[in-house]
Design an enzyme around this catalytic site. Sequence first.
Site, PDB file in Angstrom:
ATOM      1  N   HIS A 198       8.777  15.210  -2.946  1.00  0.00           N
ATOM      2  CA  HIS A 198       8.847  15.012  -1.499  1.00  0.00           C
ATOM      3  C   HIS A 198       7.624  15.703  -0.912  1.00  0.00           C
ATOM      4  CE1 HIS A 198      13.146  15.184  -2.664  1.00  0.00           C
ATOM      5  NE2 HIS A 198      13.328  14.318  -1.689  1.00  0.00           N
ATOM      6  N   ASP A 244       8.093  19.386  -0.933  1.00  0.00           N
ATOM      7  CA  ASP A 244       8.177  20.099  -2.228  1.00  0.00           C
ATOM      8  C   ASP A 244       6.803  20.670  -2.555  1.00  0.00           C
ATOM      9  OD1 ASP A 244      10.737  19.086  -2.475  1.00  0.00           O
ATOM     10  OD2 ASP A 244      10.136  17.446  -3.802  1.00  0.00           O
ATOM     11  N   GLU A 281      17.366   4.101  -1.911  1.00  0.00           N
ATOM     12  CA  GLU A 281      18.408   4.804  -2.680  1.00  0.00           C
ATOM     13  C   GLU A 281      19.667   4.964  -1.844  1.00  0.00           C
ATOM     14  OE1 GLU A 281      17.048   8.470  -4.353  1.00  0.00           O
ATOM     15  OE2 GLU A 281      19.075   9.164  -4.812  1.00  0.00           O
ATOM     16  N   LYS A 284      23.756   6.129  -1.195  1.00  0.00           N
ATOM     17  CA  LYS A 284      24.704   7.194  -1.518  1.00  0.00           C
ATOM     18  C   LYS A 284      25.862   7.072  -0.527  1.00  0.00           C
ATOM     19  CE  LYS A 284      24.837  12.191  -2.285  1.00  0.00           C
ATOM     20  NZ  LYS A 284      24.101  13.462  -2.183  1.00  0.00           N
ATOM     21  N   GLU A 311      21.054   5.578  -8.264  1.00  0.00           N
ATOM     22  CA  GLU A 311      21.286   6.867  -8.934  1.00  0.00           C
ATOM     23  C   GLU A 311      22.675   6.884  -9.551  1.00  0.00           C
ATOM     24  OE1 GLU A 311      20.280  10.663  -7.079  1.00  0.00           O
ATOM     25  OE2 GLU A 311      22.223  11.446  -7.713  1.00  0.00           O
ATOM     26  N   ASP A 360      28.263  15.274  -5.117  1.00  0.00           N
ATOM     27  CA  ASP A 360      27.108  14.822  -5.907  1.00  0.00           C
ATOM     28  C   ASP A 360      26.689  15.949  -6.859  1.00  0.00           C
ATOM     29  OD1 ASP A 360      24.896  13.254  -6.617  1.00  0.00           O
ATOM     30  OD2 ASP A 360      23.671  14.059  -5.001  1.00  0.00           O
ATOM     31  N   ASP A 375      24.824  15.848  -9.726  1.00  0.00           N
ATOM     32  CA  ASP A 375      23.452  15.811 -10.260  1.00  0.00           C
ATOM     33  C   ASP A 375      23.343  16.568 -11.589  1.00  0.00           C
ATOM     34  OD1 ASP A 375      22.536  14.274  -8.128  1.00  0.00           O
ATOM     35  OD2 ASP A 375      21.844  16.000  -6.984  1.00  0.00           O
ATOM     36  N   ASP A 415      16.966  12.744 -11.807  1.00  0.00           N
ATOM     37  CA  ASP A 415      17.218  13.382 -10.513  1.00  0.00           C
ATOM     38  C   ASP A 415      18.450  14.256 -10.671  1.00  0.00           C
ATOM     39  OD1 ASP A 415      17.249  14.195  -7.975  1.00  0.00           O
ATOM     40  OD2 ASP A 415      17.961  12.332  -7.100  1.00  0.00           O
TER      41      ASP A 415
HETATM   42  C1  GLT Z   1      17.789  14.781  -2.985  1.00  0.00           C
HETATM   43  C2  GLT Z   1      18.836  13.733  -3.262  1.00  0.00           C
HETATM   44  C3  GLT Z   1      18.384  12.750  -4.257  1.00  0.00           C
HETATM   45  C4  GLT Z   1      17.217  11.929  -3.801  1.00  0.00           C
HETATM   46  C5  GLT Z   1      15.993  12.742  -3.605  1.00  0.00           C
HETATM   47  C6  GLT Z   1      14.889  11.853  -3.086  1.00  0.00           C
HETATM   48  S1  GLT Z   1      16.255  14.107  -2.627  1.00  0.00           S
HETATM   49  O1  GLT Z   1      17.650  15.625  -4.069  1.00  0.00           O
HETATM   50  O2  GLT Z   1      20.014  14.385  -3.708  1.00  0.00           O
HETATM   51  O3  GLT Z   1      19.410  11.906  -4.670  1.00  0.00           O
HETATM   52  O4  GLT Z   1      16.917  11.011  -4.823  1.00  0.00           O
HETATM   53  O5  GLT Z   1      14.806  11.894  -1.705  1.00  0.00           O
HETATM   54 MN    MN Z   2      22.415  12.888  -6.413  1.00  0.00          MN
HETATM   55 MN    MN Z   3      18.529  10.608  -6.198  1.00  0.00          MN
END
Ligand code: GLT
Ligand code: MN
Ligand code: MN
Length: 397
Positions: A61, A64, A188, A190, A224, A262, A264, A294
Site C-alpha cells: 500500500h 506501507d 477484492e 469481503k 481472497e 478475517d 488471515d 495475504d
Molecule cells: C488488508 C486487507 C487485505 C487486503 C489488503 C489490500 S489490505 O490487509 O485485510 O485483505 O487485501 O488492500
Molecule cells: Mn483477509
Molecule cells: Mn486481501
Amino acid sequence: MTTKHPQDTYSPRPDDHFTFGLWTVGNRGRDPFGDAVRAAIPPTTIVRRLAELGAYGVNFHDNDLIPFDATTADRERIVKDFKKALADTGMKVPMATTNLFYDACFKEGAYTSNDARVRAFALQKTMHAMDLGIEFGAKTYVFWGGREGLETNACKAPQDAIKRFREALNFLCEYARDNKYDYQFALEAKPNEPRGDLFLPTSGHMLAFIYTLDHPEMVGLNPETAHEQMSGLDFSHAVGQALEAGKLFHIDLNGQKPSRYDQDLRFGSEDQKGAFFLVKLLEDARWPGMRHFDSHAYRTEDEQGVWDFAHYSMRTYNILKEKVARFTADKEIQAILDEQRALDRQTVVDIGAGLRYSPRAATQLKQHVFDIAALRAQGFRYERLDQLTTELLLGTR
Ligand code: GLT
Ligand code: MN
Ligand code: MN
C-alpha cells in the site's frame, strides 16, 4: 534459536512467483484487544529477507512504504533506498494498492463516503499511489474497500454507494489510460470487517459490478481465501468463476476457519483439502499470475516466527503442487475420472457438436425416448474418488 529451513524439492524459488505484501510479514500482531507484539521491520529488510527465502516479489500500500505525513524529501529518500534493495536482490513489485481504511478521515467510507470531500481525497490519494506503483513497475492495482460499508442502513442506500464506487473506478480507469499506465485493476471483495457490512461482499457481486463499468476490460478480481470462506463459500468456486470469465487478475492466498473474523492465517494451515483443490485449479489452468500471500504470522511469534511463517506459506504451496502432480499421475484416480469423461462424451441425439440450438435439434431432442431407469441406476463412484484423494493428501498413497 534460529530455524534452518531445509533445501529440498519444496524449497521456494523466484520462478514459483510467490509474493508477499509489506503489510503481511510486516504485521505487528495488533488486534482489537491488544497492541503490537513485534517491532516494525523496515521495508528494505523485508525485501532482503524475502529474497533470501526465495520469494519473487513484494507488494505494498502507499503507506506501507511512504508514511501518510511524509515530506517530499522523505518520499525521495525512501523510494531511493527501496529501489536499491530491489535492485540488489532482483525482487519485483508486481502489485500496488492504496490504504483507504486506516486513517480516521475514512471512517465513513472512501469512494462511497457521504462526504464529497472524502470521496475527492480518496481519489487524489489513489492517483498518487498509482503513480508510486508505476515507479516500481507494478502491473496490477488492487482495490480493497475496507471502509466501503456501513453499520446502519439508515445512512445511505446501497445503490448510491455502488454508484459512487462505479464513478470512482471509472475516473481511475481514465486516469490510468490518460497516463498510459499499464495497470490491470483487481477488485477484492469481503463480506464484513472492519465495517458491519461491506458493499459488494463477494467475488460474485464484484464480477457482476465489473460489467457495469466504462472499461470492464481493464478490471478483474482479486479473490481472497478468507473473505469467501467468511461467507461460508467454497473459495475454489469463486476462483473458478473468475478464471472462466478471464477475470482472475490477482489472488490473495491465506487460511481461515469458516464463520469467523478475517483470520488471515498461513496458507494451508487450515482446510488443507480446500487448499489442495485451489492449487489444483490454478496449476491445471496454468494460471500465469502471482501466488500472493495475504496473511500474517500468529500473534505469538517473534521475528523468527515471521520468517518461518513466510517460508512455510510457500513451502506448503509447493507441497500441494506436488500432490496435484500425483493426483494427475494416479492410475486409480484417473480411471474413475476416465469413466466420467466417457459419460460426458455420450451422444444422445445427433445434433452436432455442443449444445447448439437448431429447430431440428429441438425436434429430435423432444422426440428422443430416454432410458430413465438407466439414468436412475447410474452410480458415480465419488466416495472412492474422494477417499483416494484423501489418502493421497494424508500420505498413504
Ligand atoms: C488488508 C486487507 C487485505 C487486503 C489488503 C489490500 S489490505 O490487509 O485485510 O485483505 O487485501 O488492500
Ligand atoms: Mn483477509
Ligand atoms: Mn486481501
